[in-house]
Design an enzyme around this catalytic site. Structure first.
Site, PDB file in Angstrom:
ATOM      1  N   TYR A 190       0.834  -1.115   0.107  1.00  0.00           N
ATOM      2  CA  TYR A 190      -0.104  -0.002   0.026  1.00  0.00           C
ATOM      3  C   TYR A 190       0.779   1.204   0.012  1.00  0.00           C
ATOM      4  O   TYR A 190       1.903   1.198   0.722  1.00  0.00           O
ATOM      5  CB  TYR A 190      -0.800   0.153   1.153  1.00  0.00           C
ATOM      6  CG  TYR A 190      -1.647   1.233   1.367  1.00  0.00           C
ATOM      7  CD1 TYR A 190      -3.083   1.301   0.821  1.00  0.00           C
ATOM      8  CD2 TYR A 190      -1.193   2.447   1.856  1.00  0.00           C
ATOM      9  CE1 TYR A 190      -3.695   2.475   0.868  1.00  0.00           C
ATOM     10  CE2 TYR A 190      -1.893   3.521   1.844  1.00  0.00           C
ATOM     11  CZ  TYR A 190      -3.112   3.582   1.300  1.00  0.00           C
ATOM     12  OH  TYR A 190      -3.689   4.727   1.507  1.00  0.00           O
ATOM     13  N   GLU A 202      -3.290   7.516  -4.431  1.00  0.00           N
ATOM     14  CA  GLU A 202      -3.190   6.176  -3.493  1.00  0.00           C
ATOM     15  C   GLU A 202      -2.804   4.923  -4.439  1.00  0.00           C
ATOM     16  O   GLU A 202      -3.501   4.946  -5.658  1.00  0.00           O
ATOM     17  CB  GLU A 202      -4.490   5.825  -2.840  1.00  0.00           C
ATOM     18  CG  GLU A 202      -4.251   4.733  -1.961  1.00  0.00           C
ATOM     19  CD  GLU A 202      -5.736   4.351  -1.515  1.00  0.00           C
ATOM     20  OE1 GLU A 202      -5.895   4.813  -0.115  1.00  0.00           O
ATOM     21  OE2 GLU A 202      -6.603   3.808  -2.002  1.00  0.00           O
TER      22      GLU A 202
END
Ligand code: GDP
Ligand code: MN
Length: 377
Positions: free
Chosen positions: A104, A189
């Protein structure tokens, strides 16, 4: 808030040098098949619904295909799906890469630190909210120089990367930083960021453009499709108007009082549906416009809860009465008012003359609205 669909986010990433799988957008099963047959999308491939909500992987909105026929079938299965309130109209087809590891990685603004922050975790591919805090690195970044070499090494270490993969991360972080700053992003993101061999590839992209910078990005004017048609009209008129699912309309002034009013209605079993924040309006015409917009949302009852400060009670009352008269009799709805503060007496008098009573108690007025809308849930 401008949230970009994955494919738009990836288009933006590409501009800044973030490594991506090869892929293309399709809007029909035939187009999906054709993308594969033409070689634009290599096989095996991934077929992904282009909706703003996350969790597509788990929700059946991401499928794999090994042949052009399978790509077509996957596209047919996903197009038209209702996914978390959105209808799937677009697909992204991409080559399916052999993933060695999923991470992530994001860059956003930390409002308490007042700094940009890189958020990184070796537990990628799942919602970051579900990852244990201890497994997440938050690396603040000074906004002027951007990411320093030692900060990038810290991020690499947190992801367990070294050697060529750490070098790849170095370049990727620079690209992400350039994208975030140059595009006025609030969030960029990548989840998952995949390690494929020694390289890193962004398998997903979530980009949100900062609302206060939207005026610098006319290119996104067309894609603000998270607004309802009425919210869109309201935005053009600079009226703070939000449409939810409930049946009671709320007109209040100031975000604080507006939110508190929604809470009070909920407390008494009401179901607030649309709300309007008159803010510091001092123009009765504006109040009329706002109210007519509210009427179009067809509420069962409307609660007018005003605290007169900058917005004087008589201004609101005048605008409201003018608006009420423009609503056709068949479309009228009960209106319960509670107005206090600056020029309260004058306001109450104007409303009374138009047949609307102001109830001074918050509790009693809220209960009256809930009753007028058909009683508590
Ligand atoms: P989200 O669930 O809506 O965030 O959608 P993602 O874009 O993150 O995709 C969900 C999952 O699909 C990922 O976590 C991956 O496991 C898988 N996936 C997506 N692209 C690829 C790919 O190129 N190769 C492989 N093997 N899996 C992929
Ligand atoms: Mn994802």
């Amino acid at each position: 808030m401008v949230k970009l669909a994955e494919w738009r986010g990836k288009e933006l990433f590409r501009k800044y040098g973030v490594p991506l799988p090869r892929g293309a957008v399709a809007r029909s099963p035939e187009a999906a098949e054709q993308l594969v047959r033409s070689g634009a999308v290599p096989l095996p491939c991934v077929v992904k619904a282009q909706v703003l909500a996350g969790g597509r992987g788990k929700g059946g909105a991401v499928k794999f295909a090994a042949t052009p026929e399978e790509a077509r079938a996957a596209a047919a299965a996903i197009l038209g799906l209702e996914f978390k309130g959105e209808t799937v109209k677009e697909l992204l087809l991409e080559e399916k890469l052999p993933i060695a590891q999923e991470f992530y990685l994001s860059l956003t603004l930390d409002r308490s630190l007042r700094l940009p922050v890189v958020i990184a975790s070796a537990q990628g591919g799942v919602e970051i909210e579900s990852v244990d805090d201890a497994a997440i690195l938050r690396q603040p970044v000074h906004p002027f120089p951007g990411l320093a070499a030692y900060e990038k090494r810290r991020i690499a270490a947190a992801l367990g990367l070294s050697g060529p993969a750490a070098t790849a991360l170095d370049g990727l972080l620079d690209a992400l930083w350039r994208a975030w700053t140059a595009e006025d992003a609030e969030l960029v993101e990548i989840n998952p960021l995949a390690r494929v061999g020694d390289g890193l590839v962004a398998l997903d992209a979530k980009v949100i453009i900062e609302d206060d910078a939207a005026f610098r990005h006319p290119e996104y004017a067309e894609i603000r499709d998270d607004r309802t048609p009425l919210e869109e009209i309201a935005r053009e008129k600079e009226i703070a108007f939000v449409q939810l699912d409930g049946t009671i309309g709320v007109i209040a002034n100031g975000a604080g009082l507006t939110m508190a009013t929604l809470d009070v209605l909920k407390e008494f079993g009401g179901d607030p549906g649309v709300f309007l924040d008159l803010g510091g309006t001092d123009d009765p015409k504006k109040v009329t416009e706002a109210f007519l917009l509210m009427a179009q949302a067809k509420p069962k009852a409307v609660f007018l809860n005003i605290f007169g400060g900058v917005t004087r009670c008589d201004t609101v009352a005048t605008g409201l009465v003018a608006a009420m008269q423009q609503v056709p009799a068949a479309e009228r709805f009960p209106l319960i008012a509670r107005i206090r503060g600056n020029n309260e007496k004058e306001g109450i008098e104007i409303l009374r003359a138009a047949g609307i009573t102001s109830i001074p108690s918050l509790k009693e007025s809220a209960q009256a609205v809930v009753a007028a809308a058909g009683g508590p849930r």
